[in-house]
Design a protein around this motif. Structure first.
Motif, short mmCIF file in Angstrom:
data_model
loop_
_atom_site.label_atom_id
_atom_site.label_comp_id
_atom_site.label_asym_id
_atom_site.label_seq_id
_atom_site.Cartn_x
_atom_site.Cartn_y
_atom_site.Cartn_z
N THR A 211 0.79 -1.16 -0.02
CA THR A 211 -0.03 0.03 0.22
C THR A 211 0.98 1.18 -0.09
O THR A 211 0.46 2.38 -0.70
N LEU A 212 1.78 1.31 0.73
CA LEU A 212 2.72 2.64 0.76
C LEU A 212 3.53 2.65 -0.68
O LEU A 212 3.83 4.02 -0.68
N PRO A 226 9.77 6.72 -10.66
CA PRO A 226 9.59 5.92 -11.82
C PRO A 226 9.70 4.38 -11.63
O PRO A 226 8.89 3.53 -12.12
N GLU A 227 10.49 3.93 -10.61
CA GLU A 227 10.91 2.70 -10.60
C GLU A 227 10.08 1.86 -9.42
O GLU A 227 10.13 0.78 -9.07
N ALA A 228 9.22 2.86 -8.35
CA ALA A 228 8.53 2.25 -7.37
C ALA A 228 7.55 1.02 -7.74
O ALA A 228 7.72 0.21 -6.94
N ALA A 229 6.95 1.12 -8.38
CA ALA A 229 5.67 -0.01 -8.84
C ALA A 229 6.56 -1.04 -9.14
O ALA A 229 6.32 -2.27 -8.48
N ARG A 230 7.45 -1.08 -10.06
CA ARG A 230 8.28 -2.31 -10.55
C ARG A 230 9.05 -2.92 -9.54
O ARG A 230 9.12 -4.10 -9.51
N TRP A 231 9.60 -1.91 -8.65
CA TRP A 231 10.71 -2.71 -7.35
C TRP A 231 9.60 -3.38 -6.57
O TRP A 231 9.88 -4.36 -5.91
N VAL A 272 13.27 1.81 -0.45
CA VAL A 272 14.31 2.67 -1.05
C VAL A 272 13.73 3.52 -1.89
O VAL A 272 14.09 4.87 -2.02
N PRO A 273 12.60 3.26 -2.61
CA PRO A 273 11.89 4.37 -3.58
C PRO A 273 11.24 5.39 -2.56
O PRO A 273 11.23 6.51 -2.84
N ALA A 274 10.72 4.89 -1.40
CA ALA A 274 9.95 5.95 -0.53
C ALA A 274 11.19 6.56 0.06
O ALA A 274 10.65 7.88 0.32
N PHE A 275 12.32 6.11 0.62
CA PHE A 275 13.26 7.03 1.05
C PHE A 275 13.84 8.29 -0.08
O PHE A 275 14.03 9.49 0.38
N LYS A 276 13.77 7.95 -1.35
CA LYS A 276 14.23 8.76 -2.42
C LYS A 276 13.09 9.84 -2.31
O LYS A 276 13.42 11.07 -2.72
N THR A 277 11.74 9.67 -2.32
CA THR A 277 10.71 10.40 -2.27
C THR A 277 10.88 11.27 -0.94
O THR A 277 10.70 12.46 -1.22
N ALA A 278 11.09 10.88 -0.12
CA ALA A 278 11.39 11.60 1.00
C ALA A 278 12.40 12.58 1.22
O ALA A 278 12.04 13.60 1.87
N LEU A 279 13.41 12.30 0.58
CA LEU A 279 14.37 13.31 0.20
C LEU A 279 13.92 14.46 -0.45
O LEU A 279 14.61 15.55 -0.25
#
Length: 425
Positions: A211-212, A226-231, A272-279
């Motif tokens: 969900t996150l 861009p990679e969040a859903a795939r990862w 990892v993608p969530a952390f990139k978003t938070a940056l």
């Protein structure tokens, strides 16, 4: 003249009527979740002050996790599956309501059966929970097959997998109770390790992480990586394998450490993608800061379980390792992520237009920094076994009192929206 009836005959009135109906339905479903949270709080108080002390923390924790968290996942996983797949679910709202009712009844029966020591009552409740979970799997499977090809569609498989793990975890929970009551301690420890990891890391963890992937950038009001859903989709098999390995550590304890490594690898597909978003967009609201703290509790507890179970001298010590972090997992991870989600989704659920959304968001975000800091500090004090019991109790009371603002905030938001509707009529 019936103003409501006339307005409903117009396109704008029809839209308002449909929106009010959806809002009423969502409030009704989430009232079940809130009722379980209140029940868990009441049971915790009765456990602390004495009447239910003989049962330990089992009853309030299962009211929270199986009742509250399970009801929330049943409701919101269906909602997010609809959003991801762009197709209505099999059976629609009627089936979802039936499943939510079945889960609630099944949970009540399980809690009652275990409390009074009647295995035949417990197994009925477990069967009901398993049936509703597997019905949800079928519904999502049919929905997935009918879905328009979409980039986000594979994320719906997180919910189907999580419901399978719920059914399996419920069965393992019954086997744990059966082995305990029949005096087969070693077998009970094996089932306990499998049950807790399957339910918390498998059922709850898989749902939350899936969900996150979508909810996190939405909460931050920014674009998804861009990679969040795939990862996240590629990480799902790692979450499942990691859960299975940790669930099997009762048979061979080194599986726990390997299971942790595999599970964390799968979680990194989301983290990892969530952390990139938070940056890019720091999580400063209450909902986003709480969600980030909840994931931190999850990863910390997973590491503690893996290392502690691997180093344990025997099965009883391995069981105690998980027992030690039950509060951290239940309150730090599961409850905190639920509070974060409800804090964000309440204004969305109630609607009322942009101006009302700003007001309700302000209510749910009030004293955000203090609430997140106080709740997590209090919980940290409550779970450190080396501290005096008075300090631990004070920490737990602080965390609980701060968390209770969620209920007050939701009530205030309901009052604001209801008052606006009354003035309009």
């Amino acid at each position: 003249m019936n103003v409501a009836g006339v307005s409903a005959g117009r396109p704008g009135g029809a839209r308002r009527s449909a929106g009010a109906s959806r809002r009423t339905t969502q409030v009704r479903r989430n009232a079940v979740v809130v009722a379980w949270l209140v029940t868990a709080a009441a049971l915790t108080g009765l456990t602390v002050i004495g009447p239910l002390a003989r049962l330990g923390t089992w009853l309030p924790l299962h009211a929270l996790l199986l009742g509250g968290i399970g009801s929330a996942i049943t409701t919101w996983s269906a909602h997010f599956a609809d959003t991801l797949l762009h197709r209505p679910a099999l059976g629609g709202a009627a089936l979802l309501d039936a499943r939510l009712c079945a889960h609630t009844v099944g949970t009540v029966v399980v809690l009652t059966g275990v409390t009074i020591g009647r295995a035949e009552v417990t197994v009925v409740g477990v069967a009901v929970i398993m049936a509703q979970a597997l019905t949800g799997v079928v519904a999502i499977g049919v929905q997935y097959r009918r879905a328009v090809a979409a980039r986000m569609a594979p994320l719906a498989m997180h919910y189907a997998v999580a419901l399978v793990l719920l059914a399996l975890g419920a069965a393992l929970g019954y086997l744990t109770s059966w082995a305990d009551t029949t005096g087969r301690a070693d077998l009970a420890d094996v089932f306990y390790l499998a049950h807790t990891t399957t339910m918390v890391l498998g059922f709850v963890g898989t749902t939350v992480l899936g969900t996150l992937t979508v909810l996190w950038p939405t909460m931050l009001r920014t674009r998804m990586e861009p990679e969040a859903a795939r990862w996240a989709h590629r990480g799902l098999p790692f979450l499942v394998v990691g859960t299975v390995l940790m669930a099997g550590c009762g048979a061979w304890r080194p599986l726990a450490l390997s299971g942790v490594l595999v599970y964390v690898a799968g979680a990194c597909g989301v983290v990892v993608p969530a952390f990139k978003t938070a940056l890019r967009v720091p999580p400063t609201s209450f909902a986003t800061a709480s969600a980030a703290a909840a994931i931190s509790w999850l990863l910390g507890c997973i590491g503690f379980i893996g290392l502690g179970t691997y180093l344990a001298d025997d099965l009883a010590a391995a069981r105690e390792t998980i027992h030690v972090v039950r509060l951290a997992l239940g309150a730090g991870f599961a409850l905190q992520v639920l509070v974060a989600a409800l804090s964000y989704l309440t204004p969305v659920m109630l609607g009322g237009g942009p101006a009302m959304a700003r007001r309700t968001n302000a209510v749910m975000n009030r004293f955000a920094s203090y609430r997140v800091t106080a709740a997590n500090t209090g919980l940290l004090l409550a779970v450190v076994a080396l501290l005096p019991w008075e300090v631990r109790l004070a920490g737990g009371v602080l965390a609980g009192a701060v968390t209770a603002y969620l209920l007050a905030g939701m009530g205030r938001c309901l009052w604001l929206v209801a008052g606006r509707g009354s003035r309009r009529n």
